[in-house]
Motif scaffolding. Structure first.
Motif, mmCIF file in Angstrom:
data_model
loop_
_atom_site.group_PDB
_atom_site.id
_atom_site.type_symbol
_atom_site.label_atom_id
_atom_site.label_comp_id
_atom_site.label_asym_id
_atom_site.label_seq_id
_atom_site.Cartn_x
_atom_site.Cartn_y
_atom_site.Cartn_z
ATOM 1 N N ALA A 26 2.089 54.583 -20.190
ATOM 2 C CA ALA A 26 0.900 54.713 -20.596
ATOM 3 C C ALA A 26 -0.547 54.497 -20.410
ATOM 4 N N VAL A 27 0.093 52.966 -20.243
ATOM 5 C CA VAL A 27 -0.877 51.636 -19.941
ATOM 6 C C VAL A 27 -1.071 51.427 -18.441
ATOM 7 N N LEU A 52 5.884 44.905 -19.338
ATOM 8 C CA LEU A 52 4.333 44.760 -19.368
ATOM 9 C C LEU A 52 4.290 43.541 -19.643
ATOM 10 N N PRO A 53 3.355 42.534 -19.143
ATOM 11 C CA PRO A 53 2.718 41.315 -19.806
ATOM 12 C C PRO A 53 2.356 41.047 -20.517
ATOM 13 N N ASP A 54 2.407 39.943 -21.383
ATOM 14 C CA ASP A 54 1.901 39.368 -23.385
ATOM 15 C C ASP A 54 0.159 39.658 -22.775
ATOM 16 N N SER A 55 -0.255 38.727 -21.764
ATOM 17 C CA SER A 55 -1.692 39.240 -22.056
ATOM 18 C C SER A 55 -2.359 41.188 -22.090
ATOM 19 N N VAL A 56 -0.864 41.860 -21.540
ATOM 20 C CA VAL A 56 -1.554 43.253 -21.681
ATOM 21 C C VAL A 56 -1.280 43.621 -22.902
ATOM 22 N N LEU A 57 -0.066 43.418 -23.634
ATOM 23 C CA LEU A 57 0.501 43.106 -24.938
ATOM 24 C C LEU A 57 -0.555 43.448 -26.403
ATOM 25 N N GLN A 58 -1.614 42.422 -25.700
ATOM 26 C CA GLN A 58 -1.955 42.022 -26.703
ATOM 27 C C GLN A 58 -3.164 42.224 -26.868
ATOM 28 N N LYS A 59 -3.370 43.311 -26.026
ATOM 29 C CA LYS A 59 -4.683 44.172 -26.043
ATOM 30 C C LYS A 59 -4.751 45.463 -26.781
ATOM 31 N N VAL A 60 -5.735 45.511 -27.729
ATOM 32 C CA VAL A 60 -5.713 47.170 -28.161
ATOM 33 C C VAL A 60 -5.753 47.987 -27.576
ATOM 34 N N PRO A 61 -5.378 49.261 -27.336
ATOM 35 C CA PRO A 61 -5.235 50.575 -26.175
ATOM 36 C C PRO A 61 -6.707 50.970 -26.869
ATOM 37 N N SER A 62 -6.935 51.745 -25.921
ATOM 38 C CA SER A 62 -7.868 52.587 -25.182
ATOM 39 C C SER A 62 -7.583 53.808 -25.366
ATOM 40 N N ASP A 63 -8.458 54.859 -26.190
ATOM 41 C CA ASP A 63 -8.601 55.828 -26.336
ATOM 42 C C ASP A 63 -7.442 56.638 -25.276
ATOM 43 N N GLN A 64 -7.532 56.623 -23.220
ATOM 44 C CA GLN A 64 -6.961 57.173 -22.855
ATOM 45 C C GLN A 64 -5.955 57.086 -22.780
ATOM 46 N N GLU A 65 -5.195 55.529 -23.044
ATOM 47 C CA GLU A 65 -3.968 55.081 -23.401
ATOM 48 C C GLU A 65 -3.613 55.644 -24.682
ATOM 49 N N LEU A 66 -3.936 55.787 -25.794
ATOM 50 C CA LEU A 66 -3.192 56.317 -26.242
ATOM 51 C C LEU A 66 -2.894 57.797 -26.539
ATOM 52 N N LYS A 95 -7.821 44.331 -35.046
ATOM 53 C CA LYS A 95 -7.617 43.893 -33.536
ATOM 54 C C LYS A 95 -6.085 43.759 -33.689
ATOM 55 N N LYS A 96 -5.493 43.937 -35.010
ATOM 56 C CA LYS A 96 -3.882 44.136 -35.037
ATOM 57 C C LYS A 96 -3.309 45.019 -34.201
ATOM 58 N N ALA A 97 -3.963 45.880 -33.884
ATOM 59 C CA ALA A 97 -3.604 46.548 -33.382
ATOM 60 C C ALA A 97 -2.850 46.914 -31.717
ATOM 61 N N THR A 98 -2.424 45.826 -31.300
ATOM 62 C CA THR A 98 -1.845 45.773 -29.970
ATOM 63 C C THR A 98 -1.297 46.876 -29.554
ATOM 64 N N LEU A 99 -0.846 47.123 -29.105
ATOM 65 C CA LEU A 99 -0.272 46.993 -27.408
ATOM 66 C C LEU A 99 1.657 46.837 -27.903
ATOM 67 N N ALA A 100 1.326 45.236 -27.910
ATOM 68 C CA ALA A 100 2.703 45.332 -29.012
ATOM 69 C C ALA A 100 2.680 45.398 -29.944
ATOM 70 N N ARG A 106 -2.329 59.155 -23.580
ATOM 71 C CA ARG A 106 -1.089 59.486 -22.503
ATOM 72 C C ARG A 106 -0.232 59.547 -23.276
ATOM 73 N N LEU A 107 -0.044 57.897 -24.797
ATOM 74 C CA LEU A 107 1.294 57.776 -25.076
ATOM 75 C C LEU A 107 1.568 59.037 -25.697
ATOM 76 N N ALA A 108 0.271 59.987 -26.985
ATOM 77 C CA ALA A 108 0.188 61.019 -27.426
ATOM 78 C C ALA A 108 1.698 61.946 -27.033
ATOM 79 N N SER A 109 1.151 62.053 -25.550
ATOM 80 C CA SER A 109 1.859 63.246 -25.012
ATOM 81 C C SER A 109 3.538 62.807 -24.563
ATOM 82 N N ARG A 110 3.959 61.981 -25.021
ATOM 83 C CA ARG A 110 4.974 61.693 -24.776
ATOM 84 C C ARG A 110 5.622 60.932 -25.270
#
Length: 209
Positions: free
Chosen positions: A206-207, A115-129, A182-187, A131-135
């Motif tokens: 998930a992302v 995942l690029p840094d630009s994506v890793l610095q984002k806060v995950p969405s409800d949908q991404e969380l 804002k600290k709750a990033t994908l990174a 999908r991650l929870a299911s895995r």
């Protein structure tokens, strides 16, 4: 693990749980190849029956990275008829392919997150969380503890969602995002996944889906 591989394991879940004896050769091979950790091998072996051992392994495999399916096929050398059925099912559903094709998806090479840094610095969405929870599987509590969620909060998540570990994991992830802002990033998520020895492809799946 590729979604097509997950689907094949899901469709054959009952047959696999009834016919395998994972403790003889399958678990040692998966550990030798780095697919399972020692703790995960112990989780499987601690189950009271062979069927429950099989089911625990099938719960763990989808979260063990892009090599998990191909290595699992290799581990079935004493169960050639099952391996052939899995390969046939995959060919029928994906329009071709051979065991040599069951490798890492193009978004992931080796053990580094793609995942690029630009994506890793984002806060995950409800949908991404979600999908991650299911895995996450059995490691969800370890991930959340590393993220800073308290043991008391984890207990509430388990109590509120006693019938679904996925729902409990999602509740914990949402709680973490709310508390960290804002600290709750994908990174930060990636860091805790790695601490729990979960392959980066789990987050990528998930992302990027």
């Amino acid at each position: 693990m590729d979604p097509a591989h997950r689907a094949v394991l899901r469709r054959f879940r009952v047959k696999l749980s009834d016919q395998l004896l994972v403790t003889d050769t399958i678990l040692p091979f998966l550990f030798q190849e780095g697919i399972l950790t020692e703790a995960q091998v112990q989780q499987v072996e601690s189950q009271p029956t062979d069927k429950q051992k099989n089911l625990k392994l099938l719960d763990l495999l989808p979260n063990r990275g892009p090599r998990a399916f191909s290595v699992f096929l290799d581990a079935l050398r004493d169960y050639s008829w099952i391996r052939e059925q899995l390969e046939l099912e995959l060919r029928n559903t994906s329009g071709g392919g051979s065991p040599d094709d069951f490798a890492a998806p193009s978004c992931c090479h080796g053990d580094r997150c793609q995942l690029p840094d630009s994506v890793l610095q984002k806060v995950p969405s409800d949908q991404e969380l979600s999908r991650l929870a299911s895995r996450l599987g059995a490691e969800w509590e370890e991930v959340l503890l590393d993220l800073g969620v308290s043991a008391e909060a984890l207990y509430r998540c388990r109590s509120d969602h006693i019938l679904s570990s996925q729902a409990a994991a999602l509740a914990g992830l949402v709680l973490w995002r709310r508390s960290e802002g804002k600290k709750a990033t994908l990174a930060r998520l990636l860091q805790s996944l790695e601490t729990a020895d979960i392959h980066p492809s789990v987050l990528e799946d998930a992302v990027m889906r």
